[in-house]
Scaffold this motif. Structure first.
Motif, mmCIF file in Angstrom:
data_model
loop_
_atom_site.group_PDB
_atom_site.id
_atom_site.type_symbol
_atom_site.label_atom_id
_atom_site.label_comp_id
_atom_site.label_asym_id
_atom_site.label_seq_id
_atom_site.Cartn_x
_atom_site.Cartn_y
_atom_site.Cartn_z
ATOM 1 N N ALA A 1 0.146 4.669 -1.852
ATOM 2 C CA ALA A 1 0.492 4.662 -3.265
ATOM 3 C C ALA A 1 -0.764 4.591 -4.140
ATOM 4 O O ALA A 1 -0.696 4.840 -5.342
ATOM 5 C CB ALA A 1 1.413 3.494 -3.575
ATOM 6 N N PHE A 2 -1.896 4.237 -3.538
ATOM 7 C CA PHE A 2 -3.131 4.102 -4.320
ATOM 8 C C PHE A 2 -4.198 5.037 -3.764
ATOM 9 O O PHE A 2 -4.236 5.297 -2.565
ATOM 10 C CB PHE A 2 -3.645 2.660 -4.273
ATOM 11 C CG PHE A 2 -2.649 1.669 -4.793
ATOM 12 C CD1 PHE A 2 -2.514 1.441 -6.151
ATOM 13 C CD2 PHE A 2 -1.833 0.973 -3.906
ATOM 14 C CE1 PHE A 2 -1.583 0.542 -6.627
ATOM 15 C CE2 PHE A 2 -0.903 0.070 -4.374
ATOM 16 C CZ PHE A 2 -0.779 -0.152 -5.736
ATOM 17 N N MET B 1 -3.537 -2.674 -9.493
ATOM 18 C CA MET B 1 -2.078 -2.747 -9.423
ATOM 19 C C MET B 1 -1.406 -2.132 -10.663
ATOM 20 O O MET B 1 -0.470 -2.713 -11.229
ATOM 21 C CB MET B 1 -1.616 -4.198 -9.273
ATOM 22 C CG MET B 1 -1.582 -4.682 -7.824
ATOM 23 S SD MET B 1 -0.247 -3.889 -6.918
ATOM 24 C CE MET B 1 -0.944 -3.900 -5.272
ATOM 25 N N ASP C 1 3.733 -1.033 -10.697
ATOM 26 C CA ASP C 1 3.344 -1.768 -9.496
ATOM 27 C C ASP C 1 3.738 -3.239 -9.542
ATOM 28 O O ASP C 1 3.581 -3.956 -8.558
ATOM 29 C CB ASP C 1 1.832 -1.635 -9.270
ATOM 30 C CG ASP C 1 1.473 -0.233 -8.790
ATOM 31 O OD1 ASP C 1 2.149 0.245 -7.862
ATOM 32 O OD2 ASP C 1 0.557 0.367 -9.364
ATOM 33 N N LEU D 1 0.801 -1.226 0.000
ATOM 34 C CA LEU D 1 0.000 0.000 0.000
ATOM 35 C C LEU D 1 0.835 1.279 0.000
ATOM 36 O O LEU D 1 0.465 2.255 -0.633
ATOM 37 C CB LEU D 1 -0.921 0.017 1.225
ATOM 38 C CG LEU D 1 -2.108 -0.939 1.204
ATOM 39 C CD1 LEU D 1 -2.811 -0.926 2.545
ATOM 40 C CD2 LEU D 1 -3.067 -0.547 0.097
ATOM 41 N N PHE D 2 1.954 1.264 0.732
ATOM 42 C CA PHE D 2 2.626 2.538 0.964
ATOM 43 C C PHE D 2 3.914 2.730 0.164
ATOM 44 O O PHE D 2 4.299 3.865 -0.088
ATOM 45 C CB PHE D 2 2.903 2.721 2.464
ATOM 46 C CG PHE D 2 1.657 2.918 3.255
ATOM 47 C CD1 PHE D 2 1.083 4.181 3.360
ATOM 48 C CD2 PHE D 2 1.017 1.849 3.872
ATOM 49 C CE1 PHE D 2 -0.087 4.371 4.063
ATOM 50 C CE2 PHE D 2 -0.156 2.039 4.576
ATOM 51 C CZ PHE D 2 -0.705 3.306 4.678
ATOM 52 N N ALA D 3 4.574 1.655 -0.221
ATOM 53 C CA ALA D 3 5.791 1.829 -1.013
ATOM 54 C C ALA D 3 5.422 2.435 -2.364
ATOM 55 O O ALA D 3 4.408 2.075 -2.949
ATOM 56 C CB ALA D 3 6.483 0.478 -1.194
ATOM 57 N N PRO D 4 6.218 3.367 -2.846
ATOM 58 C CA PRO D 4 5.871 3.997 -4.132
ATOM 59 C C PRO D 4 6.083 3.029 -5.293
ATOM 60 O O PRO D 4 6.918 2.136 -5.199
ATOM 61 C CB PRO D 4 6.871 5.153 -4.211
ATOM 62 C CG PRO D 4 8.040 4.704 -3.401
ATOM 63 C CD PRO D 4 7.480 3.859 -2.296
ATOM 64 N N PRO D 5 5.313 3.171 -6.388
ATOM 65 C CA PRO D 5 5.539 2.299 -7.548
ATOM 66 C C PRO D 5 6.908 2.576 -8.170
ATOM 67 O O PRO D 5 7.437 3.680 -8.076
ATOM 68 C CB PRO D 5 4.399 2.673 -8.495
ATOM 69 C CG PRO D 5 3.895 3.985 -8.043
ATOM 70 C CD PRO D 5 4.195 4.096 -6.584
#
Lengths: 247, 68
Positions: free
Chosen positions: B2-3, B12, A52, A42-46
């Motif tokens: 990130a989302f 994703m 992703d 959820l929190f790590a940047p792409p």
């Protein structure tokens, strides 16, 4: 100096000690895997190139690392079993092998699911992938060999010898990306100098590595206890344990 | 984060199939391994218990025979 270790050569003592350690590893596995997964997913940047899809790293790398760590554990156990004839060490080899095999399988499958979108192929016969596949076969060979003998002393010895022979594969896996030109990328974390990954992506990865490590320990302990119970099933202490409820 | 939405998370960034395939199979194999280990423990304990009961029955029968 090492005399305090002696009682643990007795199966009952080892059973009790592993029972005491087990809840700690289970707790560590649960907390770190929740933190690691939430952070990583959820929190790590792409990733700026991979988007992703790189999030597969949070299971792929820990599984691959712990698959090898499990093998190192087994090799140490096998050496002790063969040199000092300690039967508990041979049992630990038998207990670790299935866990290592599952981790290797996870590393291969997640690698394939990552390779398809990034390389355009589920599988390539590259040195890293091939040597990892051989690791899976070695694990399965050890499990099969151990189960092929009904005399478990002999089974432990045979499996230990095969384990030590298979150690040759470990440096091949690790250095495969250096020795051959592979599609698989080189080392990202375990190398000289700084890791080649941004800290906000690295932290969840390190936490997941701890999670997989704790999980490896927890499951190995559980299987080790099973192994002890089978081998000692005629002993009074096992009978007392079985009738005295769960302990 | 990130989302921005649940749909975005599940999507994703277009790699949903590969990411969830990897996580799904990893999860499934871990669950199978854990269940297998727990079932083995259960099976061993049940087996030992059964054998103890049988031994007790045999002992009792032998005693009866001796008394007759």
């Amino acid at each position: 100096m090492w005399k305090w270790l002696h009682p643990y050569a007795k199966a009952q003592k080892s059973y009790q000690l592993s029972g005491k350690l087990l809840p700690w590893f289970v707790g560590l596995t649960t907390t770190t895997s929740i933190i690691g997964l939430v952070w990583g997913l959820l929190f790590a940047p792409p990733d700026y190139q991979q988007g992703d899809s790189f999030r597969i790293i949070y299971i792929h790398v820990p599984a691959a690392m712990m698959a090898m760590a499990a093998y190192v554990m087994m090799a140490i156990g096998a050496f002790i079993a063969l040199v000092w004839q300690i039967r508990l060490a041979a049992m630990s080899v038998a207990a670790t092998a299935p866990v290592g095999a599952v981790f290797t399988f996870i590393a291969l499958v997640t690698g394939a699911a990552w390779g398809k979108p990034m390389w355009g192929a589920w599988w390539v016969w590259d040195a890293r992938l091939t040597s990892e596949l051989i690791l899976l076969f070695i694990y399965m060979g050890i499990i099969g060999l151990y189960n092929a003998f009904s005399d478990k002393v002999l089974a432990g010895r045979a499996a230990s010898i095969l384990t030590l022979v298979g150690v040759i594969n470990l440096p091949i896996i690790h250095y495969s990306v250096v020795w051959w030109s592979t599609l698989h990328q080189g080392a990202t974390i375990i190398k000289f100098g700084k890791p080649l990954i941004a800290p906000e992506m690295l932290w969840p990865l390190l936490i997941m590595i701890v999670a997989f490590g704790a999980f490896l320990c927890a499951l190995t302990l559980m299987r080790f206890r099973n192994e002890i119970l089978i081998r000692e099933s005629h002993r009074p202490w096992v009978c007392a344990l079985v009738t005295g409820g769960d302990k | 984060m990130a989302f921005h939405s649940l749909v975005g998370f599940l999507h994703m960034g277009g790699y949903a199939f590969y990411v969830w395939l990897a996580y799904g199979i990893a999860m499934l194999s871990i669950v199978i391994l854990v269940v297998n280990t727990l079932m083995e423990t259960h099976k061993i304990k049940r087996f030992v218990k059964k054998r103890m009961l049988r031994d007790k029955r045999i002992q009792k029968a032998q005693k009866m025979e001796g008394a007759l």
